[in-house]
Design a protein around this motif. Structure first.
Motif, PDB file in Angstrom:
ATOM      1  N   SER A  34       1.590  -3.506  10.470  1.00  0.00           N
ATOM      2  CA  SER A  34       1.442  -2.632   9.306  1.00  0.00           C
ATOM      3  C   SER A  34       0.214  -3.087   8.527  1.00  0.00           C
ATOM      4  CB  SER A  34       2.682  -2.712   8.408  1.00  0.00           C
ATOM      5  OG  SER A  34       3.819  -2.219   9.068  1.00  0.00           O
ATOM      6  N   THR A  35      -0.466  -2.139   7.898  1.00  0.00           N
ATOM      7  CA  THR A  35      -1.732  -2.508   7.263  1.00  0.00           C
ATOM      8  C   THR A  35      -2.127  -1.476   6.217  1.00  0.00           C
ATOM      9  OG1 THR A  35      -4.022  -3.201   7.768  1.00  0.00           O
ATOM     10  CG2 THR A  35      -3.156  -1.299   8.980  1.00  0.00           C
ATOM     11  N   ILE A  36      -3.197  -1.799   5.494  1.00  0.00           N
ATOM     12  CA  ILE A  36      -3.789  -0.869   4.542  1.00  0.00           C
ATOM     13  C   ILE A  36      -5.082  -0.339   5.150  1.00  0.00           C
ATOM     14  CG2 ILE A  36      -4.822  -0.610   2.258  1.00  0.00           C
ATOM     15  CD1 ILE A  36      -1.855  -1.063   2.058  1.00  0.00           C
ATOM     16  N   THR A  37      -5.223   0.972   5.215  1.00  0.00           N
ATOM     17  CA  THR A  37      -6.438   1.533   5.798  1.00  0.00           C
ATOM     18  C   THR A  37      -7.616   1.351   4.844  1.00  0.00           C
ATOM     19  OG1 THR A  37      -6.065   3.741   4.853  1.00  0.00           O
ATOM     20  CG2 THR A  37      -5.105   3.275   7.035  1.00  0.00           C
ATOM     21  N   HIS A  38      -8.790   1.189   5.417  1.00  0.00           N
ATOM     22  CA  HIS A  38     -10.012   0.931   4.656  1.00  0.00           C
ATOM     23  C   HIS A  38     -11.033   1.973   5.102  1.00  0.00           C
ATOM     24  CE1 HIS A  38     -12.188  -2.769   2.745  1.00  0.00           C
ATOM     25  NE2 HIS A  38     -12.499  -1.652   2.154  1.00  0.00           N
ATOM     26  N   PRO A  39     -11.413   2.925   4.261  1.00  0.00           N
ATOM     27  CA  PRO A  39     -12.277   4.042   4.689  1.00  0.00           C
ATOM     28  C   PRO A  39     -13.736   3.615   4.862  1.00  0.00           C
ATOM     29  CG  PRO A  39     -11.858   4.206   2.342  1.00  0.00           C
ATOM     30  CD  PRO A  39     -11.016   3.049   2.840  1.00  0.00           C
ATOM     31  N   ALA A  40     -13.985   2.769   5.848  1.00  0.00           N
ATOM     32  CA  ALA A  40     -15.299   2.137   6.009  1.00  0.00           C
ATOM     33  C   ALA A  40     -16.411   3.140   6.269  1.00  0.00           C
ATOM     34  CB  ALA A  40     -15.238   1.107   7.134  1.00  0.00           C
ATOM     35  N   ILE A  41     -16.186   4.078   7.184  1.00  0.00           N
ATOM     36  CA  ILE A  41     -17.234   5.040   7.524  1.00  0.00           C
ATOM     37  C   ILE A  41     -17.604   5.888   6.304  1.00  0.00           C
ATOM     38  CG2 ILE A  41     -17.775   7.095   8.887  1.00  0.00           C
ATOM     39  CD1 ILE A  41     -16.218   5.877  11.197  1.00  0.00           C
TER      40      ILE A  41
END
Length: 344
Positions: free
Chosen positions: A294-301
């Motif tokens: 489980s994780t937190i998404t990171h909107p890198a793009i």
């Protein structure tokens, strides 16, 4: 024979007790500086043997169509996605990019900054190294009107363009999820606290515990130097050896979260029944490890695209580089089996 020291605007500024930006504007006949001051500064500059930086002048005239990117480690999925977003937008606008990595070392970052300054870049995008505590090495860009956008790891002290996520809300959300899964002794793998991203994630973690009336136990907060796999394994071993080990871990990145899962499994600890784990970034490894992390998404793009947009907007419109515009992007909670005790 020893070479004579080159006179810079900093030398003139020190002698006349003006700011470097004032000296730069006066030497370029900026309308915000009085004619009297311009004459005095130019006279002193000539007497001191100052020669204008023709490279910087070419940048101001938009002769260069190259953006510089300063990042920590290019092999990290978040960073590579960030670069992809920057490059995609830059190329569509007819710009190239030069990428430099610091390997999270301040000294490397200083050298990289000078190299990029000397490489005809027309704008700079920066994600600070883990070690960086001061940004004096970037002032030469600002003094010459070269736009800078900071992304993700940003300095607190500069009033300048920044593209970030809401790290506080993300840290709160991750901790709240573990609480809702029944965890009551939640550990936190914390990054360097002088870095905004890790400080805010930790703050969100602490406030979530307090809001749910769970005591904050400093023994469960592990401070990391680089959030490496080896550090995560060592920290998990330390936590599981406590008289009262944690039943949940919120890690400030996915790398240490995965190492926690693997070490706990070696010890016979059941994931998530006995230890629920959540990471941060949604790196590819998060979906490969068993159970899935489980994780937190990171909107890198998206962050990269916005950085390039801001830089190119500055370059085209010749805006004041000191104007502050902070773009804050949301994150999402991505639940996998490493924390999913209730089968959501």
């Amino acid at each position: 024979m020893k070479a004579k020291k080159e006179i810079t605007i900093y030398d003139i500024a020190k002698k006349l007790k003006y700011s470097p930006s004032t000296i730069s504007r006066a030497l370029n006949d900026h309308t915000s500086i009085s004619k009297k001051t311009i004459r005095a500064i130019k006279k002193t500059a000539k007497e001191m043997g100052y020669h204008p930086n023709s490279l910087a002048a070419s940048l101001r005239n938009n002769r260069s169509k190259t953006l510089g990117i300063m990042i920590s480690r290019i092999n990290r999925p978040f960073i590579s996605s960030l670069i992809s977003g920057i490059e995609e937008h830059a190329r569509k606008s007819g710009y190239n990019v030069i990428i430099s990595q610091s390997n999270d070392k301040y000294e490397n970052e200083v050298v990289n900054a000078q190299t990029l300054y000397n490489s005809r870049i027309s704008g700079l995008i920066v994600s600070l190294s883990m070690e960086t505590r001061k940004v004096d090495h970037l002032k030469q860009f600002m003094d010459q009107g070269i736009p800078i956008v900071f992304v993700d790891r940003v300095p607190d002290e500069l009033n300048i363009h920044k593209v970030i996520i809401d790290n506080y809300a993300a840290g709160y959300k991750a901790t709240q999820h573990l609480i809702e899964q029944g965890c009551s002794r939640i550990a936190h793998f914390a990054g360097a606290q002088h870095r905004n991203v890790y400080r805010e994630r930790k703050k969100g973690y602490i406030d979530a515990l307090k809001d749910y009336n769970i005591p904050v136990d400093n023994d469960l907060i592990i401070r990391f130097k680089s959030l490496s796999f080896e550090e995560g394994e060592k920290a998990t071993r330390k936590l599981l050896d406590l008289p009262g080990p944690p039943d949940g871990i919120f890690s400030a990145n996915d790398t240490t979260a995965v190492s926690a899962i693997l070490h706990a499994k070696k010890r016979g600890v059941k994931i998530p029944e006995e230890l629920a784990v959540i990471g941060f970034n949604d790196d590819p490894i998060a979906s490969i490890v068993e159970p899935g992390l489980s994780t937190i998404t990171h909107p890198a793009i998206k962050m990269g695209q916005i950085c390039a947009q801001r830089i190119l907007q500055h370059a085209r419109e010749d805006q004041d580089h000191a104007v502050s515009e902070i773009t804050v992007l949301p994150t999402e909670l991505l639940i996998r089996d490493s924390s999913n005790r209730k089968g959501i």
